[in-house]
Design an enzyme around this catalytic site. Structure first.
Site, PDB file in Angstrom:
ATOM      1  N   HIS A   1      41.870  38.201  34.789  1.00  0.00           N
ATOM      2  CA  HIS A   1      40.806  38.826  33.997  1.00  0.00           C
ATOM      3  C   HIS A   1      40.675  40.284  34.435  1.00  0.00           C
ATOM      4  O   HIS A   1      41.450  40.761  35.275  1.00  0.00           O
ATOM      5  CB  HIS A   1      39.490  38.052  34.153  1.00  0.00           C
ATOM      6  CG  HIS A   1      39.083  37.829  35.581  1.00  0.00           C
ATOM      7  ND1 HIS A   1      38.761  38.860  36.442  1.00  0.00           N
ATOM      8  CD2 HIS A   1      38.986  36.702  36.326  1.00  0.00           C
ATOM      9  CE1 HIS A   1      38.450  38.363  37.620  1.00  0.00           C
ATOM     10  NE2 HIS A   1      38.596  37.050  37.594  1.00  0.00           N
ATOM     11  N   LYS A  19      34.451  41.027  46.120  1.00  0.00           N
ATOM     12  CA  LYS A  19      33.542  39.914  45.797  1.00  0.00           C
ATOM     13  C   LYS A  19      33.691  38.780  46.820  1.00  0.00           C
ATOM     14  O   LYS A  19      32.705  38.196  47.258  1.00  0.00           O
ATOM     15  CB  LYS A  19      33.834  39.375  44.394  1.00  0.00           C
ATOM     16  CG  LYS A  19      32.935  38.199  44.043  1.00  0.00           C
ATOM     17  CD  LYS A  19      33.061  37.825  42.588  1.00  0.00           C
ATOM     18  CE  LYS A  19      34.321  37.065  42.289  1.00  0.00           C
ATOM     19  NZ  LYS A  19      34.326  35.680  42.784  1.00  0.00           N
ATOM     20  N   GLN A  37      36.411  36.153  52.664  1.00  0.00           N
ATOM     21  CA  GLN A  37      37.877  36.001  52.601  1.00  0.00           C
ATOM     22  C   GLN A  37      38.561  37.269  53.112  1.00  0.00           C
ATOM     23  O   GLN A  37      39.456  37.219  53.960  1.00  0.00           O
ATOM     24  CB  GLN A  37      38.271  35.718  51.149  1.00  0.00           C
ATOM     25  CG  GLN A  37      39.710  35.992  50.808  1.00  0.00           C
ATOM     26  CD  GLN A  37      40.089  35.503  49.422  1.00  0.00           C
ATOM     27  OE1 GLN A  37      40.115  34.303  49.181  1.00  0.00           O
ATOM     28  NE2 GLN A  37      40.387  36.393  48.498  1.00  0.00           N
ATOM     29  N   GLY A  80      38.837  41.732  36.423  1.00  0.00           N
ATOM     30  CA  GLY A  80      38.730  41.905  37.878  1.00  0.00           C
ATOM     31  C   GLY A  80      40.112  42.023  38.506  1.00  0.00           C
ATOM     32  O   GLY A  80      40.366  42.904  39.344  1.00  0.00           O
ATOM     33  N   HIS A  81      41.038  41.142  38.083  1.00  0.00           N
ATOM     34  CA  HIS A  81      42.410  41.215  38.612  1.00  0.00           C
ATOM     35  C   HIS A  81      43.087  42.501  38.164  1.00  0.00           C
ATOM     36  O   HIS A  81      43.844  43.107  38.912  1.00  0.00           O
ATOM     37  CB  HIS A  81      43.248  40.030  38.107  1.00  0.00           C
ATOM     38  CG  HIS A  81      42.752  38.694  38.570  1.00  0.00           C
ATOM     39  ND1 HIS A  81      42.149  37.807  37.730  1.00  0.00           N
ATOM     40  CD2 HIS A  81      42.785  38.114  39.790  1.00  0.00           C
ATOM     41  CE1 HIS A  81      41.826  36.722  38.396  1.00  0.00           C
ATOM     42  NE2 HIS A  81      42.199  36.873  39.655  1.00  0.00           N
ATOM     43  N   ARG A 101      35.927  31.620  37.352  1.00  0.00           N
ATOM     44  CA  ARG A 101      34.980  30.517  37.143  1.00  0.00           C
ATOM     45  C   ARG A 101      34.004  30.779  36.001  1.00  0.00           C
ATOM     46  O   ARG A 101      33.419  29.839  35.457  1.00  0.00           O
ATOM     47  CB  ARG A 101      34.185  30.257  38.417  1.00  0.00           C
ATOM     48  CG  ARG A 101      35.019  29.630  39.494  1.00  0.00           C
ATOM     49  CD  ARG A 101      34.277  29.584  40.806  1.00  0.00           C
ATOM     50  NE  ARG A 101      35.174  29.173  41.862  1.00  0.00           N
ATOM     51  CZ  ARG A 101      35.341  27.926  42.238  1.00  0.00           C
ATOM     52  NH1 ARG A 101      34.650  26.976  41.668  1.00  0.00           N
ATOM     53  NH2 ARG A 101      36.186  27.633  43.194  1.00  0.00           N
TER      54      ARG A 101
END
Ligand code: PAF
Length: 275
Positions: free
Chosen positions: A26, A141, A145, A28-29, A179
């Protein structure tokens, strides 16, 4: 664009910037890929839905997958390599390094998703071994991680530079996530209160320096909007642990459920020395 299922030794001695993803690409990627292109290194995007980082098998099965669409997006972005390894290649029966994300991997996101970060750093380590990139891009985000991958890089003494890319949001502030595909229109609207709650908590904290009050202001907004809270924490950005009196860089992290879908977000900010 060259599509590869294994490393075929073609990555040797290359100057590569890796964008690891689990597909369902999306905006974001796309922002991560554009950040990778700015490095002027050759860009490799990996797509691998990593079973090891799902503590819930149903979540793994339901994770959105659309390889055709992903390939057409990557083609359009004009990157050098797309890497689509299969499970046997990533996790061979002959063995691979299974990493442990340690104590910090068990907190916050890791507390609700046992084993999640062990799975994340295991797969990212495997990608680093196979691709040996010079740089790797991750979204802000998933800050826990990013923090744990950075720790792994330091511990393993990899010569890999991490690029943290700013969270991409829709018009109402909702952080883009694969998601979000599972949310109804109403759910998307409801979920936009997550970022509003972070901003409100940040403003309260800057005014009062009171963690408890600030968390209350933030979580009240979630409660008012029928959003189920998992955690809402104000942390020291450098240590990803509770702040000390000397902390100047903060991060507020949140995880919450909208229509049963788990969403995470955070906000980072600086506060001048308190006294
Ligand atoms: O952020 C993600 O999409 C995944 O956790 C990652 C880094 C690709 C590892 O599977």
């Amino acid at each position: 664009m060259i599509i590869l299922k294994d490393n075929e030794n073609i990555f040797d001695n290359k100057n590569l910037c890796l964008v690891p993803t689990m597909g369902a690409l999306h905006e974001g990627h796309i922002a991560l890929i554009n950040a990778a292109k700015k490095t002027e290194q050759e860009v490799i995007v990996s797509i691998f839905v990593n079973r090891l980082q799902f503590n819930d098998d149903l979540d793994f099965k339901n994770y959105p997958r659309d390889i055709e669409k992903d390939i057409s997006i990557l083609n359009r972005l004009n990157i050098e390599y797309a890497f689509f390894p299969d499970e046997e290649y990533m996790f061979p029966e002959s063995g691979f390094d299974k990493l442990d994300a340690g104590n910090l991997g068990k907190k916050y996101e890791g507390n609700s998703r046992p084993g999640h970060f062990d799975g994340v750093i295991t797969v990212v380590n495997r990608l680093f071994e196979l691709i040996a990139p010079k740089t790797a891009v991750f979204g802000a985000k998933d800050f826990q991680q990013l923090f744990l991958i950075n720790k792994m890089i330091l511990e393993k003494k990899y010569n890999i530079k991490l690029i943290e890319n700013k969270t991409v949001r829709n018009n109402s502030g909702l952080a883009l996530s694969s998601r979000n595909h599972h949310l109804s229109k109403k759910g998307i609207h409801q979920a936009s209160f997550i970022f509003k709650s972070l901003n409100a908590a940040k403003d309260e904290f800057i005014k009062t320096y009171n963690t408890i009050d600030a968390v209350k202001v933030g979580t009240d907004i979630l409660i008012e909007n029928n959003i189920d809270l998992d955690y809402f924490e104000i942390l020291d950005h450098k240590t990803f642990s509770p702040p000390k009196s000397t902390t100047k860089n903060f991060i507020i992290i949140v995880a919450a459920y909208v229509e049963g879908i788990r969403l995470i977000d955070n906000i980072q900010f600086k506060v001048r020395a308190t006294k």
